[in-house]
Design a protein around this motif. Structure first.
Motif, PDB file in Angstrom:
ATOM      1  N   GLN A 382       0.832  -1.212   0.000  1.00  0.00           N
ATOM      2  CA  GLN A 382       0.000   0.000   0.000  1.00  0.00           C
ATOM      3  C   GLN A 382       0.865   1.260   0.000  1.00  0.00           C
ATOM      4  OE1 GLN A 382      -3.462   0.331   2.521  1.00  0.00           O
ATOM      5  NE2 GLN A 382      -3.598  -1.890   2.829  1.00  0.00           N
ATOM      6  N   LEU A 383       1.933   1.253   0.808  1.00  0.00           N
ATOM      7  CA  LEU A 383       2.786   2.439   0.881  1.00  0.00           C
ATOM      8  C   LEU A 383       3.511   2.677  -0.435  1.00  0.00           C
ATOM      9  CD1 LEU A 383       4.277   1.922   4.462  1.00  0.00           C
ATOM     10  CD2 LEU A 383       2.842   3.840   3.738  1.00  0.00           C
ATOM     11  N   GLY A 384       3.952   1.612  -1.076  1.00  0.00           N
ATOM     12  CA  GLY A 384       4.709   1.755  -2.310  1.00  0.00           C
ATOM     13  C   GLY A 384       3.916   2.377  -3.435  1.00  0.00           C
ATOM     14  N   SER A 385       2.586   2.169  -3.424  1.00  0.00           N
ATOM     15  CA  SER A 385       1.758   2.716  -4.501  1.00  0.00           C
ATOM     16  C   SER A 385       1.271   4.136  -4.211  1.00  0.00           C
ATOM     17  CB  SER A 385       0.552   1.796  -4.735  1.00  0.00           C
ATOM     18  OG  SER A 385      -0.252   1.727  -3.564  1.00  0.00           O
ATOM     19  N   ALA A 386       1.565   4.650  -3.024  1.00  0.00           N
ATOM     20  CA  ALA A 386       1.097   5.994  -2.656  1.00  0.00           C
ATOM     21  C   ALA A 386       1.999   7.064  -3.261  1.00  0.00           C
ATOM     22  CB  ALA A 386       1.063   6.143  -1.137  1.00  0.00           C
ATOM     23  N   ARG A 387       1.402   8.084  -3.851  1.00  0.00           N
ATOM     24  CA  ARG A 387       2.155   9.192  -4.438  1.00  0.00           C
ATOM     25  C   ARG A 387       2.361  10.284  -3.384  1.00  0.00           C
ATOM     26  NH1 ARG A 387      -0.546   9.910 -10.489  1.00  0.00           N
ATOM     27  NH2 ARG A 387      -0.045   7.783 -11.242  1.00  0.00           N
ATOM     28  N   VAL A 388       3.397  10.109  -2.608  1.00  0.00           N
ATOM     29  CA  VAL A 388       3.678  11.006  -1.482  1.00  0.00           C
ATOM     30  C   VAL A 388       5.177  11.283  -1.433  1.00  0.00           C
ATOM     31  CG1 VAL A 388       1.695  10.282  -0.083  1.00  0.00           C
ATOM     32  CG2 VAL A 388       3.846   8.998   0.061  1.00  0.00           C
ATOM     33  N   ASP A 389       5.556  12.212  -0.545  1.00  0.00           N
ATOM     34  CA  ASP A 389       6.965  12.557  -0.379  1.00  0.00           C
ATOM     35  C   ASP A 389       7.647  11.703   0.681  1.00  0.00           C
ATOM     36  OD1 ASP A 389       6.833  14.930  -2.143  1.00  0.00           O
ATOM     37  OD2 ASP A 389       5.493  15.687  -0.587  1.00  0.00           O
ATOM     38  N   GLN A 390       6.862  11.119   1.589  1.00  0.00           N
ATOM     39  CA  GLN A 390       7.430  10.358   2.701  1.00  0.00           C
ATOM     40  C   GLN A 390       6.514   9.190   3.027  1.00  0.00           C
ATOM     41  OE1 GLN A 390       7.421  12.279   6.573  1.00  0.00           O
ATOM     42  NE2 GLN A 390       9.417  11.416   7.088  1.00  0.00           N
ATOM     43  N   ARG A 391       7.122   8.020   3.315  1.00  0.00           N
ATOM     44  CA  ARG A 391       6.351   6.824   3.656  1.00  0.00           C
ATOM     45  C   ARG A 391       6.806   6.307   5.018  1.00  0.00           C
ATOM     46  NH1 ARG A 391       7.708   6.755  -1.727  1.00  0.00           N
ATOM     47  NH2 ARG A 391       5.960   6.605  -3.191  1.00  0.00           N
ATOM     48  N   LEU A 392       5.850   6.210   5.951  1.00  0.00           N
ATOM     49  CA  LEU A 392       6.144   5.736   7.303  1.00  0.00           C
ATOM     50  C   LEU A 392       5.337   4.483   7.589  1.00  0.00           C
ATOM     51  CD1 LEU A 392       6.063   9.031   9.428  1.00  0.00           C
ATOM     52  CD2 LEU A 392       8.061   7.847   8.540  1.00  0.00           C
ATOM     53  N   LEU A 393       6.014   3.447   8.096  1.00  0.00           N
ATOM     54  CA  LEU A 393       5.348   2.221   8.538  1.00  0.00           C
ATOM     55  C   LEU A 393       5.587   2.101  10.039  1.00  0.00           C
ATOM     56  CD1 LEU A 393       5.546  -1.268   6.780  1.00  0.00           C
ATOM     57  CD2 LEU A 393       5.505  -1.028   9.258  1.00  0.00           C
ATOM     58  N   ILE A 394       4.522   2.165  10.830  1.00  0.00           N
ATOM     59  CA  ILE A 394       4.618   2.111  12.288  1.00  0.00           C
ATOM     60  C   ILE A 394       4.183   0.715  12.732  1.00  0.00           C
ATOM     61  CG2 ILE A 394       4.070   3.269  14.445  1.00  0.00           C
ATOM     62  CD1 ILE A 394       5.258   5.109  12.274  1.00  0.00           C
ATOM     63  N   LEU A 395       5.141  -0.077  13.207  1.00  0.00           N
ATOM     64  CA  LEU A 395       4.865  -1.456  13.617  1.00  0.00           C
ATOM     65  C   LEU A 395       4.827  -1.544  15.134  1.00  0.00           C
ATOM     66  CD1 LEU A 395       4.638  -4.547  13.096  1.00  0.00           C
ATOM     67  CD2 LEU A 395       7.155  -4.605  13.073  1.00  0.00           C
ATOM     68  N   VAL A 396       3.726  -2.102  15.687  1.00  0.00           N
ATOM     69  CA  VAL A 396       3.582  -2.310  17.129  1.00  0.00           C
ATOM     70  C   VAL A 396       3.347  -3.796  17.353  1.00  0.00           C
ATOM     71  CG1 VAL A 396       2.288  -1.735  19.212  1.00  0.00           C
ATOM     72  CG2 VAL A 396       2.578  -0.013  17.412  1.00  0.00           C
ATOM     73  N   THR A 397       4.263  -4.467  18.091  1.00  0.00           N
ATOM     74  CA  THR A 397       4.131  -5.909  18.295  1.00  0.00           C
ATOM     75  C   THR A 397       4.790  -6.337  19.597  1.00  0.00           C
ATOM     76  OG1 THR A 397       4.572  -8.086  17.333  1.00  0.00           O
ATOM     77  CG2 THR A 397       6.263  -6.392  17.014  1.00  0.00           C
ATOM     78  N   ASP A 398       4.280  -7.445  20.155  1.00  0.00           N
ATOM     79  CA  ASP A 398       4.915  -8.052  21.320  1.00  0.00           C
ATOM     80  C   ASP A 398       5.228  -9.518  21.062  1.00  0.00           C
ATOM     81  OD1 ASP A 398       2.465  -9.344  21.406  1.00  0.00           O
ATOM     82  OD2 ASP A 398       2.183  -9.078  23.560  1.00  0.00           O
ATOM     83  N   GLY A 399       5.127  -9.960  19.804  1.00  0.00           N
ATOM     84  CA  GLY A 399       5.181 -11.388  19.522  1.00  0.00           C
ATOM     85  C   GLY A 399       6.467 -11.869  18.911  1.00  0.00           C
ATOM     86  N   PHE A 400       6.632 -13.224  18.953  1.00  0.00           N
ATOM     87  CA  PHE A 400       7.735 -13.866  18.260  1.00  0.00           C
ATOM     88  C   PHE A 400       7.534 -13.721  16.757  1.00  0.00           C
ATOM     89  CE2 PHE A 400       7.828 -16.354  22.256  1.00  0.00           C
ATOM     90  CZ  PHE A 400       9.164 -16.184  22.582  1.00  0.00           C
ATOM     91  N   ALA A 401       8.612 -13.672  16.047  1.00  0.00           N
ATOM     92  CA  ALA A 401       8.542 -13.714  14.584  1.00  0.00           C
ATOM     93  C   ALA A 401       8.940 -15.116  14.138  1.00  0.00           C
ATOM     94  CB  ALA A 401       9.465 -12.678  13.967  1.00  0.00           C
ATOM     95  N   VAL A 402       8.056 -15.814  13.449  1.00  0.00           N
ATOM     96  CA  VAL A 402       8.383 -17.153  12.961  1.00  0.00           C
ATOM     97  C   VAL A 402       9.455 -17.038  11.886  1.00  0.00           C
ATOM     98  CG1 VAL A 402       6.081 -18.029  13.488  1.00  0.00           C
ATOM     99  CG2 VAL A 402       6.542 -17.068  11.237  1.00  0.00           C
ATOM    100  N   GLU A 403      10.017 -18.132  11.504  1.00  0.00           N
ATOM    101  CA  GLU A 403      11.141 -18.114  10.567  1.00  0.00           C
ATOM    102  C   GLU A 403      10.652 -17.884   9.144  1.00  0.00           C
ATOM    103  OE1 GLU A 403      13.446 -21.591  11.123  1.00  0.00           O
ATOM    104  OE2 GLU A 403      13.989 -21.096  13.184  1.00  0.00           O
ATOM    105  N   ASP A 404      10.097 -16.712   8.911  1.00  0.00           N
ATOM    106  CA  ASP A 404       9.661 -16.331   7.571  1.00  0.00           C
ATOM    107  C   ASP A 404      10.843 -15.759   6.789  1.00  0.00           C
ATOM    108  OD1 ASP A 404       6.974 -17.073   7.554  1.00  0.00           O
ATOM    109  OD2 ASP A 404       6.389 -15.265   8.659  1.00  0.00           O
ATOM    110  N   ASP A 405      10.655 -15.684   5.501  1.00  0.00           N
ATOM    111  CA  ASP A 405      11.652 -15.060   4.632  1.00  0.00           C
ATOM    112  C   ASP A 405      11.292 -13.581   4.494  1.00  0.00           C
ATOM    113  OD1 ASP A 405      13.450 -14.239   2.779  1.00  0.00           O
ATOM    114  OD2 ASP A 405      12.792 -15.607   1.186  1.00  0.00           O
ATOM    115  N   TYR A 406      12.172 -12.695   4.979  1.00  0.00           N
ATOM    116  CA  TYR A 406      11.908 -11.253   4.963  1.00  0.00           C
ATOM    117  C   TYR A 406      12.616 -10.553   3.801  1.00  0.00           C
ATOM    118  CZ  TYR A 406       9.801 -11.523   9.600  1.00  0.00           C
ATOM    119  OH  TYR A 406       8.980 -11.816  10.654  1.00  0.00           O
ATOM    120  N   SER A 407      13.229 -11.317   2.922  1.00  0.00           N
ATOM    121  CA  SER A 407      14.023 -10.689   1.858  1.00  0.00           C
ATOM    122  C   SER A 407      13.167  -9.819   0.947  1.00  0.00           C
ATOM    123  CB  SER A 407      14.750 -11.762   1.039  1.00  0.00           C
ATOM    124  OG  SER A 407      13.824 -12.677   0.479  1.00  0.00           O
TER     125      SER A 407
END
Length: 647
Positions: A382-407
């Motif tokens: 969603q952020l990548g398709s927005a025509r803006v000058d600045q893109r902010l992603l605010i992540l709030v979490t308390d959990g484990f991250a499973v062994e996903d591929d984040y590449s």
């Protein structure tokens, strides 16, 4: 600049009280009459006239159908002299240790030598003799010093052998002798250049951490100036902020607010108790760059666990609401929540009222496990398709991250220049993964040990990047002369950034950025003066320490905020006449001539902190008088505003 206590222009010539011109008085009274309204003029006099021709004027009045009845008083016994103090000039406020000069206007109906006596509450202060000339006004200068601070009541008496009228022999004045200003410097940092400069300058400085300020506040002496150096509203309790603003409003406590990454919009000032006292608001006065801000919130089951009904998920809602209030009117916002799978609650869009949209979309039902990567990929899309000058992603979490591929997520963050701000609650989140995500661009990783801090941390993180901070280098431009700098041709050092604010309608802006935002502004809040420097005097102002005017600027700034002197175009004093205190004001306009406003605005605070706004009427151009309605014993404070100048 002239010292406080010296009037801006001579007021030492008074009306001659030794002569009588009945004709002039009748002409003045005649000009007040409305020819269409029945009127009666009554003359009260002892019949003695040293100037003019009242008889001829009374004859003309009678011919016009306006007879003037008169009451003839017994003339005073002319066998003895009459010495009188017609007026006095005394400063209303002086610094402790300074010598002042009180000027008495003294006259006599006979040549002779008179004795002047001066008394303070502690006893006689001075006595001397003066030679007076018949029917002439003499200006007698009386130098005085005071051995203790506080309000001093002075009594001046003139005496001459055989004086026939003792009623005009005595005058009183009240002088506030102020002790040294106490500066309470509130900061979370161990050391600041501004604080060190004040200490080196000999100021009475107390450096306290924000959490200790509520214990210090009730003990503040007067006069006091409080400096808030990069302090967020969450650093102190709401009762502490209320007590500080009330102290400024009713006690005249000075307040200096310095910007930094945790102040103004980033510090939660918007719509706060503190902001009600500031000359600026934490919003942009000019269009800013357009941003897209997407909140990605963990709604797994662990986010719903808490004590006494307070959960991380509930606090995340509060945090998102607070952060959306910092967004500009053209910014985009949205919410994605996730457990195992992501869910878009609010797609990224331009909204008229983002907080209201958050309230409508929020669902209080956390449950399930945690997978971060799919939610991040959805948000990045969603952020990548927005025509803006600045893109902010605010992540709030308390959990484990499973062994996903984040590449793929990392590549998307790099390609679309997305700033990731991750708030990791507790000890469980996979910090290595979050650290990798936030290492790109202008990212930020915050560990949240105390979940109650979550709303403040989110607001500070978003506010520091949106609306509230301009990271460009700017050279301040001067808009009006500072009261404590006589030289108006100043080369101001540059700033490496500042918190963006918008001035209120009653603010006085002295410095602006190149794009027009306030960099130094003040206003009167109740009886106190509040000064803001949204750029601060710390990390954003590294070259200011080497500025030749650094020392006079910092010292003058504190004196100005503490109201140790006001605008030198306004001179005020309090005289007591027949047991009633009277405020007298002299004021010059901006062009240096006597002010022509009809009234001067006076704000009077009684010993209980109640403020009354009064108008002092003009007695002559630039001269205003007001009999003070004091109904209680104790300390009263007054501030004066005439046109655009105040004191």
């Amino acid at each position: 600049m002239e010292l406080a206590g010296q009037p801006p222009r001579s007021r030492k010539t008074v009306l001659d009280a030794t002569g009588t011109n009945i004709e002039a008085a009748l002409k003045l009274a005649g000009r007040q009459l409305d020819g269409d309204t029945p009127a009666l003029m009554v003359l009260v006099t002892d019949g003695g006239e040293t100037g003019g021709d009242a008889t001829a004027l009374l004859t003309r009045f009678r011919a016009m159908g306006l007879p003037v009845p008169y009451l003839l008083l017994d003339a005073p016994d002319a066998t003895g002299p009459d010495a009188a103090i017609n007026a006095l000039d005394a400063p209303s406020q002086v610094p402790f240790g300074a010598e002042i000069t009180v000027v008495l206007n003294v006259s006599s109906t006979r040549d002779g030598t008179a004795e002047i006596q001066v008394r303070q509450a502690s006893g006689p202060a001075a006595a001397f003799r003066v030679d007076l000339v018949k029917d002439q006004v003499s200006h007698v200068s009386v130098p005085l010093t005071f051995d203790s601070p506080g309000f001093q009541v002075l009594e001046f008496t003139v005496s001459m052998p055989g004086d026939i009228n003792p009623a005009n022999d005595r005058r009183h004045a009240i002088v506030n002798v102020e002790g040294p200003t106490t500066i309470v410097y509130v900061t979370a940092r161990p050391s600041t250049a501004f604080a060190e400069s004040l200490l080196a300058g000999g100021w009475n400085l107390n450096i306290v951490r924000p959490e200790h300020f509520p214990q210090i506040l009730p003990q503040l002496p007067g006069p006091t100036t409080v400096v808030l150096d990069d302090v967020a509203t969450g650093d102190m309790s709401e009762p502490a902020w209320m007590a500080l603003t009330e102290s400024v409003r009713t006690r005249g406590t000075g307040l200096i607010v310095l910007g930094g990454q945790r102040s103004f919009g980033a510090g939660g000032y918007l719509d706060s108790t503190l902001e009600t006292a500031l000359p600026v608001t934490s919003e942009a006065g000019a269009p800013m760059s357009r941003a897209a801000v997407l909140f990605v919130v963990d709604k797994s089951g662990s986010m719903g666990r808490g004590a006494r009904g307070v959960t991380p998920f509930g606090l995340a809602k509060t945090a998102v609401l607070a952060a959306t209030r910092l967004l500009g009117e053209h910014d985009l916002s949205g919410i994605i929540t996730f457990d195992i799978d992501p869910e878009t609650w609010l797609p990224l869009a331009d909204r008229d009222d983002p907080p209201a949209s958050v309230m409508a979309a929020w669902q209080d039902a956390p449950s399930g496990g945690t997978r971060i990567a799919p939610a991040l990929m959805a948000a990045a899309g969603q952020l990548g398709s927005a025509r803006v000058d600045q893109r902010l992603l605010i992540l709030v979490t308390d959990g484990f991250a499973v062994e996903d591929d984040y590449s793929d997520v990392l590549a998307k963050i790099d390609d679309d220049e997305i700033d990731v701000i991750a708030l990791a609650i507790g000890d469980e989140p996979a910090i290595d993964v979050l650290a990798e995500l936030t290492s790109r661009n202008d990212g930020l990783l915050l560990r949240v040990a105390d979940v109650a801090m979550l709303p403040r941390l989110v607001s500070e993180a978003v506010g520091a990047r949106r609306l509230t901070y301009d990271a460009s280098v700017t050279r301040p431009r001067q808009e009006r002369q500072l009261p404590f700098f006589a030289d108006n041709d100043i080369t101001w050092p540059g700033l490496n950034g500042y918190m963006v604010t918008k001035e209120r309608s009653n603010a006085r802006v002295y410095l602006r950025s190149e794009r027009g935002d306030p960099l130094l502004a003040d206003h009167d809040f109740g009886l106190g003066r509040v000064v803001v420097l949204p750029g601060g005097l710390g990390a954003s102002a590294p070259t200011w320490l080497d500025w030749p005017a650094w020392a006079p600027f910092t010292g003058g700034l504190v004196e100005w905020a503490s109201n140790r002197f006001g605008d030198d175009r306004v001179y005020i004093r309090i005289n007591e006449e027949h047991g009633r205190p009277r405020l007298e004001i002299d004021a010059l306009s901006a062009d240096g001539d006597w002010e022509i406003m009809d009234t001067a605005r006076v704000r009077l605070s009684d010993p209980f902190g109640r403020i009354t706004v009064l108008n002092a009427e003009a007695a002559a151009p630039g001269k205003y008088r007001l009999e003070l309605p004091l109904r209680h014993t104790g300390r009263h404070r007054a501030s004066v505003q005439v046109g655009s100048v105040s004191k």
